[in-house]
Scaffold this motif. Structure first.
Motif, PDB file in Angstrom:
ATOM      1  N   TYR A 149      25.338 -28.516 -40.991  1.00 55.53           N
ATOM      2  CA  TYR A 149      25.497 -27.095 -40.683  1.00 55.53           C
ATOM      3  C   TYR A 149      24.817 -26.190 -41.703  1.00 55.53           C
ATOM      4  N   LEU A 150      24.679 -26.640 -42.947  1.00 54.20           N
ATOM      5  CA  LEU A 150      23.890 -25.868 -43.902  1.00 54.20           C
ATOM      6  C   LEU A 150      22.411 -25.918 -43.528  1.00 54.20           C
ATOM      7  N   ALA A 151      21.952 -27.061 -43.025  1.00 55.47           N
ATOM      8  CA  ALA A 151      20.575 -27.140 -42.532  1.00 55.47           C
ATOM      9  C   ALA A 151      20.393 -26.263 -41.297  1.00 55.47           C
ATOM     10  N   LEU A 152      21.402 -26.249 -40.418  1.00 58.29           N
ATOM     11  CA  LEU A 152      21.352 -25.387 -39.241  1.00 58.29           C
ATOM     12  C   LEU A 152      21.293 -23.916 -39.648  1.00 58.29           C
ATOM     13  N   GLN A 153      21.990 -23.564 -40.726  1.00 55.74           N
ATOM     14  CA  GLN A 153      21.944 -22.199 -41.236  1.00 55.74           C
ATOM     15  C   GLN A 153      20.512 -21.820 -41.622  1.00 55.74           C
ATOM     16  N   THR A 154      19.814 -22.733 -42.284  1.00 58.87           N
ATOM     17  CA  THR A 154      18.417 -22.498 -42.646  1.00 58.87           C
ATOM     18  C   THR A 154      17.542 -22.349 -41.411  1.00 58.87           C
ATOM     19  N   MET A 155      17.755 -23.212 -40.423  1.00 57.47           N
ATOM     20  CA  MET A 155      16.972 -23.149 -39.195  1.00 57.47           C
ATOM     21  C   MET A 155      17.171 -21.815 -38.486  1.00 57.47           C
ATOM     22  N   CYS A 156      18.417 -21.393 -38.381  1.00 57.33           N
ATOM     23  CA  CYS A 156      18.702 -20.130 -37.695  1.00 57.33           C
ATOM     24  C   CYS A 156      18.095 -18.951 -38.436  1.00 57.33           C
ATOM     25  N   ALA A 157      18.184 -18.985 -39.767  1.00 58.84           N
ATOM     26  CA  ALA A 157      17.619 -17.887 -40.556  1.00 58.84           C
ATOM     27  C   ALA A 157      16.108 -17.812 -40.380  1.00 58.84           C
ATOM     28  N   SER A 158      15.441 -18.965 -40.415  1.00 58.88           N
ATOM     29  CA  SER A 158      13.979 -18.983 -40.275  1.00 58.88           C
ATOM     30  C   SER A 158      13.554 -18.516 -38.888  1.00 58.88           C
ATOM     31  N   ALA A 159      14.234 -19.013 -37.846  1.00 55.31           N
ATOM     32  CA  ALA A 159      13.872 -18.626 -36.481  1.00 55.31           C
ATOM     33  C   ALA A 159      14.187 -17.163 -36.212  1.00 55.31           C
ATOM     34  N   SER A 160      15.320 -16.684 -36.749  1.00 57.80           N
ATOM     35  CA  SER A 160      15.715 -15.299 -36.480  1.00 57.80           C
ATOM     36  C   SER A 160      14.762 -14.308 -37.122  1.00 57.80           C
ATOM     37  N   ALA A 161      14.146 -14.692 -38.246  1.00 58.28           N
ATOM     38  CA  ALA A 161      13.210 -13.772 -38.900  1.00 58.28           C
ATOM     39  C   ALA A 161      12.075 -13.389 -37.956  1.00 58.28           C
ATOM     40  N   THR A 162      11.537 -14.383 -37.247  1.00 59.09           N
ATOM     41  CA  THR A 162      10.468 -14.103 -36.288  1.00 59.09           C
ATOM     42  C   THR A 162      10.973 -13.266 -35.123  1.00 59.09           C
ATOM     43  N   VAL A 163      12.160 -13.606 -34.610  1.00 55.10           N
ATOM     44  CA  VAL A 163      12.735 -12.861 -33.482  1.00 55.10           C
ATOM     45  C   VAL A 163      12.980 -11.408 -33.867  1.00 55.10           C
ATOM     46  N   PHE A 164      13.555 -11.184 -35.038  1.00 49.28           N
ATOM     47  CA  PHE A 164      13.882  -9.819 -35.458  1.00 49.28           C
ATOM     48  C   PHE A 164      12.622  -9.002 -35.729  1.00 49.28           C
ATOM     49  N   PHE A 165      11.584  -9.664 -36.233  1.00 46.29           N
ATOM     50  CA  PHE A 165      10.331  -8.946 -36.470  1.00 46.29           C
ATOM     51  C   PHE A 165       9.749  -8.456 -35.146  1.00 46.29           C
ATOM     52  N   VAL A 166       9.739  -9.339 -34.137  1.00 42.97           N
ATOM     53  CA  VAL A 166       9.233  -8.958 -32.813  1.00 42.97           C
ATOM     54  C   VAL A 166      10.119  -7.884 -32.195  1.00 42.97           C
ATOM     55  N   LEU A 167      11.449  -8.039 -32.326  1.00 42.35           N
ATOM     56  CA  LEU A 167      12.384  -7.061 -31.769  1.00 42.35           C
ATOM     57  C   LEU A 167      12.208  -5.697 -32.419  1.00 42.35           C
TER      58      LEU A 167
END
Length: 422
Positions: free
Chosen positions: A158-176
């Motif tokens: 789940y700590l690795a999942l936290q990293t994955m979500c943070a990395s993916a969300s950065a791109t999503v939030f930039f586009v949003l």
């Protein structure tokens, strides 16, 4: 020195999750979703308004010093988070993780949407600093709760999942942010109101872990409470500060490195950055699947990061630069959960909030200083690629130091750590 990190004790303090919070099914899925969503809120604060900074600059063009002040609206939350996370950690241990998380998530919406109505640039920057205060509490609480709810391989997962979500969300939030910003520079600030949806769900769905339950399982209850592990945690926090600079170099500097190679097409730059971001996610997935203790892996992970920086330094064209960035980001995707898992293994329940706060401060402090260090390096060696090469050399030296320290530890006591046996 970041490389001199004392190893964790051979007796794990978190061998099993507390039974009071060990569940499965829809309740477990909702809990994980809320913790991951909460962990993404500080990322939202860091990137959402980046696309609208030029429009803000035009709006406040008549304000003295606006050219320097407007970019602060983007960076000041990270600075506030880095400075205040240790204090948030102390509060977490004293008032409780869940209560502080719910309060901070509500305040995040209040402070985050304030620029919709504020007319003063100074007022907007102050509200952004308060967003950072809320982010410090949210990130510390979410990470601490992951440490409370899970242990062993599930915690790593789940700590690795936290990293994955943070990395993916950065791109999503930039586009949003870019899409919403087309309707006006204030519009993206409405997105901060999403935390008002999360707060009541957190209040209902997240259980409050107890020291008694955790202590019964781990032998780390209040009666047997040990002193705070300053020395061990200080070493991993110093390593994390350096690791954060390694982690953020590609996201922050990739566009400039491509520009130096003559690539000016924003579509190509965006694609290259997205590929690197995907490699970070891939690294986090790899780490979660390895099912190994993080400390023995750190030398190899830093070595991978160093190799990536070396390729980027030598790259004479864009494809080779992207290859180097991908190699580096695979390493950084493993690096963040490895550092965080290593820090968690050093903390008992009663100290987990304070320890997580210190780790969070170290990480976001490294994020804030990363571009400043590379700018100084560029001035010293003449090119940004050269500065990246110097950082790669430093990462290689850290890897060598960690490897040597690990060999000394294994020579004294070759027994595996308990979490390696989990």
């Amino acid at each position: 020195m970041p490389g001199s990190v004392p190893p964790p004790p051979r007796t794990a303090v978190d061998a099993t999750p507390a039974s009071a919070v060990a569940v499965s099914g829809p309740a477990h899925l909702l809990r994980v979703t809320l913790l991951m969503a909460g962990s993404c809120l500080p990322i939202l604060g860091a990137v959402l308004i980046a696309p609208v900074l030029p429009k803000m600059q035009d709006h406040f063009a008549s304000v003295p010093g606006a050219k320097a002040l407007v970019p602060l609206a983007l960076t000041v939350p990270a600075l506030a988070l880095a400075l205040l996370a240790p204090f948030a950690g102390v509060i977490v241990d004293r008032v409780g993780r869940k209560r502080l998380l719910v309060m901070a998530t509500v305040l995040y919406a209040l402070f985050g949407t304030a620029p919709l109505w504020l007319e003063s640039l100074g007022g907007i920057i102050a509200s952004r600093a308060l967003v950072g205060v809320a982010e410090a509490a949210i990130m510390t609480c979410c990470t601490t709760l992951i440490g409370d709810y899970y242990s062993g391989h599930r915690r790593v997962k789940y700590l690795a999942l936290q990293t994955m979500c943070a990395s993916a969300s950065a791109t999503v939030f930039f586009v949003l942010g870019g899409a919403a910003g087309s309707a006006g520079w204030r519009v993206p600030f409405w997105v901060y109101a999403v935390s008002l949806v999360l707060a009541p769900l957190m209040a209902i769905a997240l259980p409050s872990p107890s020291a008694r339950a955790d202590g019964e399982e781990t032998g780390a209850g209040t009666e047997a409470r040990r002193s705070f592990p300053w020395r061990q945690l200080g070493g991993i926090c110093a390593l994390t500060f350096f690791g954060a600079m390694v982690f953020y170099t590609v996201p922050v500097e990739m566009s400039y490195l491509l520009d130096d190679l003559g690539v000016e097409n924003t579509g190509v730059i965006g694609l290259a950055t997205a590929i690197a971001s995907a490699a970070t996610v891939g690294g986090a997935v790899t780490f979660a699947r390895l099912k190994r203790s993080p400390d023995p892996m750190l030398p190899a992970v830093f070595a991978v990061c160093a190799v990536g920086f070396g390729v980027m330094f030598l790259a004479g064209n864009a494809p080779l630069l992207v290859i180097g960035a991908v190699v580096n980001c695979v390493g950084t995707g493993m690096l963040l959960p490895a550092l965080l898992t290593s820090a968690m293994s050093r903390l008992a329940f009663e100290d987990r909030g304070r320890g997580t706060g210190l780790w969070t401060a170290a990480f976001f402090g490294g994020e804030f200083i990363c571009p400043l260090v590379l700018l100084a390096g560029e001035s010293a060696v003449g090119t940004l690629a050269g500065a990246v090469g110097v950082l790669g050399l430093a990462a290689a030296l850290v890897a060598a130091g960690l490897w040597a320290a690990r060999r000394r530890v294994d020579a004294v006591d070759p027994r595996p750590l308990p979490e390696q046996l989990a």
